[in-house]
Design a protein around this motif. Structure first.
Motif, PDB file in Angstrom:
ATOM      1  N   UNK A   1      -8.058 -11.797  -8.905  1.00 39.62           N
ATOM      2  CA  UNK A   1      -8.129 -11.202 -10.242  1.00 39.62           C
ATOM      3  C   UNK A   1      -9.552 -10.766 -10.559  1.00 39.62           C
ATOM      4  N   UNK A   2     -10.530 -11.627 -10.300  1.00 38.65           N
ATOM      5  CA  UNK A   2     -11.910 -11.267 -10.583  1.00 38.65           C
ATOM      6  C   UNK A   2     -12.357 -10.079  -9.740  1.00 38.65           C
ATOM      7  N   UNK A   3     -11.917 -10.037  -8.487  1.00 39.96           N
ATOM      8  CA  UNK A   3     -12.261  -8.920  -7.609  1.00 39.96           C
ATOM      9  C   UNK A   3     -11.698  -7.616  -8.168  1.00 39.96           C
ATOM     10  N   UNK A   4     -10.447  -7.656  -8.595  1.00 35.63           N
ATOM     11  CA  UNK A   4      -9.822  -6.455  -9.159  1.00 35.63           C
ATOM     12  C   UNK A   4     -10.531  -6.008 -10.426  1.00 35.63           C
ATOM     13  N   UNK A   5     -10.987  -6.957 -11.235  1.00 30.44           N
ATOM     14  CA  UNK A   5     -11.677  -6.614 -12.480  1.00 30.44           C
ATOM     15  C   UNK A   5     -13.068  -6.040 -12.224  1.00 30.44           C
ATOM     16  N   UNK A   6     -13.808  -6.626 -11.292  1.00 31.84           N
ATOM     17  CA  UNK A   6     -15.229  -6.360 -11.171  1.00 31.84           C
ATOM     18  C   UNK A   6     -15.604  -5.372 -10.084  1.00 31.84           C
ATOM     19  N   UNK A   7     -14.651  -4.938  -9.272  1.00 30.39           N
ATOM     20  CA  UNK A   7     -14.974  -4.029  -8.171  1.00 30.39           C
ATOM     21  C   UNK A   7     -14.386  -2.645  -8.412  1.00 30.39           C
ATOM     22  N   UNK A   8     -15.090  -1.577  -7.989  1.00 35.19           N
ATOM     23  CA  UNK A   8     -14.584  -0.206  -8.172  1.00 35.19           C
ATOM     24  C   UNK A   8     -13.576   0.154  -7.087  1.00 35.19           C
ATOM     25  N   UNK A   9     -12.395  -0.422  -7.190  1.00 36.75           N
ATOM     26  CA  UNK A   9     -11.379  -0.274  -6.156  1.00 36.75           C
ATOM     27  C   UNK A   9     -10.019  -0.059  -6.817  1.00 36.75           C
ATOM     28  N   UNK A  10      -9.181   0.746  -6.182  1.00 36.27           N
ATOM     29  CA  UNK A  10      -7.837   1.016  -6.712  1.00 36.27           C
ATOM     30  C   UNK A  10      -6.923  -0.129  -6.293  1.00 36.27           C
ATOM     31  N   UNK A  11      -7.159  -1.256  -6.893  1.00 36.51           N
ATOM     32  CA  UNK A  11      -6.385  -2.467  -6.599  1.00 36.51           C
ATOM     33  C   UNK A  11      -6.244  -3.273  -7.877  1.00 36.51           C
ATOM     34  N   UNK A  12      -5.060  -3.810  -8.102  1.00 41.55           N
ATOM     35  CA  UNK A  12      -4.810  -4.744  -9.187  1.00 41.55           C
ATOM     36  C   UNK A  12      -4.065  -5.951  -8.625  1.00 41.55           C
ATOM     37  N   UNK A  13      -4.219  -7.135  -9.215  1.00 33.87           N
ATOM     38  CA  UNK A  13      -3.540  -8.329  -8.690  1.00 33.87           C
ATOM     39  C   UNK A  13      -2.046  -8.101  -8.511  1.00 33.87           C
ATOM     40  N   UNK A  14      -1.541  -8.568  -7.389  1.00 28.82           N
ATOM     41  CA  UNK A  14      -0.146  -8.346  -7.050  1.00 28.82           C
ATOM     42  C   UNK A  14       0.080  -7.069  -6.277  1.00 28.82           C
ATOM     43  N   UNK A  15      -0.964  -6.256  -6.169  1.00 32.32           N
ATOM     44  CA  UNK A  15      -0.858  -5.005  -5.426  1.00 32.32           C
ATOM     45  C   UNK A  15      -1.305  -5.161  -3.990  1.00 32.32           C
ATOM     46  N   UNK A  16      -1.666  -4.077  -3.374  1.00 28.30           N
ATOM     47  CA  UNK A  16      -1.986  -4.022  -1.946  1.00 28.30           C
ATOM     48  C   UNK A  16      -3.395  -3.475  -1.781  1.00 28.30           C
ATOM     49  N   UNK A  17      -4.263  -4.255  -1.151  1.00 32.66           N
ATOM     50  CA  UNK A  17      -5.637  -3.810  -0.970  1.00 32.66           C
ATOM     51  C   UNK A  17      -5.790  -2.871   0.217  1.00 32.66           C
ATOM     52  N   UNK A  18      -5.050  -3.111   1.308  1.00 34.58           N
ATOM     53  CA  UNK A  18      -5.197  -2.199   2.446  1.00 34.58           C
ATOM     54  C   UNK A  18      -4.684  -0.827   2.059  1.00 34.58           C
ATOM     55  N   UNK A  19      -5.426   0.201   2.478  1.00 40.50           N
ATOM     56  CA  UNK A  19      -5.146   1.554   2.016  1.00 40.50           C
ATOM     57  C   UNK A  19      -5.836   2.548   2.946  1.00 40.50           C
ATOM     58  N   UNK A  20      -5.422   3.786   2.868  1.00 42.57           N
ATOM     59  CA  UNK A  20      -6.000   4.845   3.700  1.00 42.57           C
ATOM     60  C   UNK A  20      -6.557   5.942   2.811  1.00 42.57           C
ATOM     61  N   UNK A  21      -7.747   6.411   3.175  1.00 44.55           N
ATOM     62  CA  UNK A  21      -8.354   7.559   2.517  1.00 44.55           C
ATOM     63  C   UNK A  21      -8.651   8.613   3.570  1.00 44.55           C
ATOM     64  N   UNK A  22      -8.331   9.871   3.271  1.00 41.72           N
ATOM     65  CA  UNK A  22      -8.561  10.969   4.202  1.00 41.72           C
ATOM     66  C   UNK A  22      -9.700  11.857   3.707  1.00 41.72           C
ATOM     67  N   UNK A  23     -10.446  12.411   4.659  1.00 47.12           N
ATOM     68  CA  UNK A  23     -11.566  13.295   4.366  1.00 47.12           C
ATOM     69  C   UNK A  23     -11.358  14.605   5.121  1.00 47.12           C
ATOM     70  N   UNK A  24     -10.465  15.435   4.556  1.00 45.22           N
ATOM     71  CA  UNK A  24     -10.154  16.728   5.147  1.00 45.22           C
ATOM     72  C   UNK A  24      -9.674  16.596   6.573  1.00 45.22           C
ATOM     73  N   UNK A  25     -10.098  17.536   7.410  1.00 42.31           N
ATOM     74  CA  UNK A  25      -9.674  17.554   8.811  1.00 42.31           C
ATOM     75  C   UNK A  25     -10.491  16.616   9.686  1.00 42.31           C
ATOM     76  N   UNK A  26     -11.575  16.049   9.125  1.00 39.74           N
ATOM     77  CA  UNK A  26     -12.528  15.345   9.976  1.00 39.74           C
ATOM     78  C   UNK A  26     -12.187  13.882  10.211  1.00 39.74           C
ATOM     79  N   UNK A  27     -11.811  13.135   9.167  1.00 36.84           N
ATOM     80  CA  UNK A  27     -11.657  11.692   9.357  1.00 36.84           C
ATOM     81  C   UNK A  27     -10.647  11.104   8.385  1.00 36.84           C
ATOM     82  N   UNK A  28      -9.900  10.124   8.888  1.00 37.40           N
ATOM     83  CA  UNK A  28      -9.133   9.226   8.033  1.00 37.40           C
ATOM     84  C   UNK A  28      -9.797   7.858   8.100  1.00 37.40           C
ATOM     85  N   UNK A  29      -9.660   7.089   7.039  1.00 34.18           N
ATOM     86  CA  UNK A  29     -10.267   5.766   6.972  1.00 34.18           C
ATOM     87  C   UNK A  29      -9.217   4.766   6.531  1.00 34.18           C
ATOM     88  N   UNK A  30      -8.830   3.870   7.425  1.00 35.10           N
ATOM     89  CA  UNK A  30      -7.860   2.813   7.119  1.00 35.10           C
ATOM     90  C   UNK A  30      -8.631   1.534   6.812  1.00 35.10           C
TER      91      UNK A  30
END
Length: 546
Positions: A275-304
């Protein structure tokens, strides 16, 4: 990761007494001058996507609304995003409600933004205006991208020194994002874990974190660091947790640094940490949700970005434990494993980057090390050191079935351009990931590469052994590299940060080291550079710096 015998002594001396000390911890202290403003904990952004970015701040609307206090009114905070630093061209604005229920933290997703664009943002509460932050959106899906640059950091222990690494990264002005691979903060009480047994800056609260108010106050303390505030304001963060965001060597049902009864139920402590992590960190995560996630950067890179603490089975007893090879044990959990394998096999961005809290490359410890050297490696890395078997049961080596599944997936599907980006172990590494460790010395076949950043401040091998840097550690490094020919670079002594440069031709990491972690004004110098050339899956030495 750390192994602390002092804690075990305290608990054995009387669990009830320790529990009472924790329960009776002092109330939140008054805000220091750096905290005294309405926006004294800074501003931040995170998880950049092509059309949106998450914005964060924490407000202190009244004197009693201290972090972890549970006091203070419900309020509405304004936010603005502009296409220029002077806020002449406002592109998005709104308000966000907050209050004591979320420790007066604010998280909003600013949407309808242009891809691959820089923006400036700020918050307001009445007449109070926050500092201005700069953020950047990701390129559009499939858009051609010829260059990305990330800061890479891990293991920042407040008690062990100053966060000069963050200051140096903030001053660059050329980062698309910062990858924080875990141990953003540490759970220990003052004196529990510091720099060569010297507390440089004591933790607040003055207890080991076990309850929600403890985790909130510790997050608040770290967010007052001026170098961390500067880096958050300079670039969006992409984060994951490792163990110390909750407790040392955490797994889904407990932790090495947690004793049921003396410190309450693990599920309650873990929930408080989340809960504290979800409150205090700039992340698209809330308690009960899923922290692992993928972000894509155009054609160059995906980040899991992986979460290797919420789903793992308990660590094996040691490297010789038959549980190490059991197919019934997992470090990722079934759903996350399937998600990861799908990301690695998928078509789309060229480079498949994996934000990996603990090392995946297999490592064996040679029998040639002295007892003292072996003990130092064990204390730094965890687990037990036995020649020919995994030395660290807390990382992928302790979960061989999952480790082999990922490696065989990369090999059998001829997946190219995969790079694991790793933190956790307070040392710098550049490794090939062998298709088969037994035949690698003869074939050199590698399915991927792994680049490991060192710690920002947490103790390294020379600190544990209490020897000068680049003395005993060099002997240990050479012995490990000789026993593991896929390990091309190893630095057991440095504190600092890394910069990752990504182009279609290759991925390159530069390791920068601090002159002195206990000096607030420490300089940094380039230590070494390694690259992964496209279509090779192998690391090679690179020249110069970026």
């Amino acid at each position: 990761m750390t192994t602390l015998t002092r804690r075990q002594v305290l608990l054995s001396a009387g669990g009830a007494a320790v529990a009472g000390a924790i329960a009776g911890s002092a109330p939140a202290s008054a805000l220091s001058p750096s905290q005294a403003g309405v926006f004294g904990h800074g501003i931040a952004s995170g998880d950049p996507m092509p059309g949106s970015v998450l914005l964060w701040t924490r407000v202190t609307p009244t004197p009693d609304a201290l972090p972890g206090s549970g006091a203070g009114p419900d309020i509405s905070v304004g936010w603005e995003v502009a296409a220029d630093a002077g806020f002449k061209k406002i592109v998005a604005r709104g308000t966000a409600a907050t209050g004591a229920a979320r420790d007066h933290t604010v998280k909003v997703v600013a949407g309808r933004l242009a891809p691959a664009s820089s923006y400036w943002y700020r918050f307001t509460l009445g007449a109070a205006v926050s500092a201005v932050g700069r953020t950047r959106t990701a390129p559009a899906a499939g858009a051609p991208v010829d260059h990305l640059k990330f800061g890479v950091v891990s293991c920042a222990n407040w008690q062990a020194g100053y966060f000069s690494s963050y200051r140096h990264l903030a001053a660059r002005g050329d980062l698309d994002a910062v990858l924080h691979l875990g141990d953003y903060l540490y759970e220990y009480e003052p004196g529990g874990y510091q720099a060569r047994d010297v507390v440089v800056r004591p933790h607040d609260p003055a207890v080991e974190m076990t309850r929600l108010e403890h985790y909130r106050r510790r997050h608040a303390q770290y967010k007052t660091d001026p170098d961390l505030q500067a880096l958050h304001a300079a670039a969006p963060f992409i984060v994951t947790w490792d163990d110390h965001e909750s407790a040392n060597d955490a797994w889904k049902g407990g932790a090495e640094n947690h004793t049921e009864g003396a410190e309450g139920a693990w599920r309650e402590r873990f929930a408080a940490a989340h809960q504290a992590y979800a409150e205090w960190m700039p992340v698209r995560y809330e308690p009960g949700g899923q922290l692992y996630r993928r972000l894509d950067f155009g054609s160059l890179a995906s980040l899991s970005m992986l979460d290797l603490r919420s789903y793992r089975d308990q660590q094996a007893a040691n490297g010789a434990d038959p549980a190490v090879g059991s197919p019934a044990r997992t470090i990722t959990g079934a759903a996350q494993m399937n998600w990861l394998l799908g990301n690695l096999k998928s078509t789309g961005p060229q480079w498949k980057l994996v934000g990996n809290p603990v090392m995946i490359a297999p490592v064996r410890v040679p029998s040639t090390l002295s007892t003292a050297e072996l003990s130092g490696v064990q204390k730094l890395m965890g687990g037990t050191s036995i020649s020919g078997v995994p030395y660290n049961v807390d990382q992928w080596d302790g979960y061989e079935a999952d480790q082999h599944r990922v490696i065989s997936h990369l090999r059998d599907n001829a997946v190219k351009d995969t790079v694991f980006l790793t933190g956790d172990i307070h040392s710098g590494w550049a490794c090939d990931i062998p298709a088969d460790p037994a035949t690698y010395p003869f074939t050199g076949d590698s399915v991927a590469a792994e680049l490991v950043c060192t710690s920002v401040t947490s103790d390294n091998l020379d600190d544990i052994l209490n020897v000068p840097p680049r003395t005993v550690s060099v002997v240990v490094e050479n012995a490990i590299k000789a026993a593991n020919p896929h390990v091309k670079y190893l630095d057991f002594d440095s504190h600092g940060y890394s910069v990752l440069d990504i182009t279609p031709a290759g991925v390159r990491m530069d390791w920068y080291v601090l002159a002195e972690r206990t000096s607030a004004g420490s300089g940094s110098t380039l230590s070494t550079s390694f690259k992964v050339q496209a279509n090779t899956g192998k690391v090679t030495k690179a020249q110069g710096g970026i």
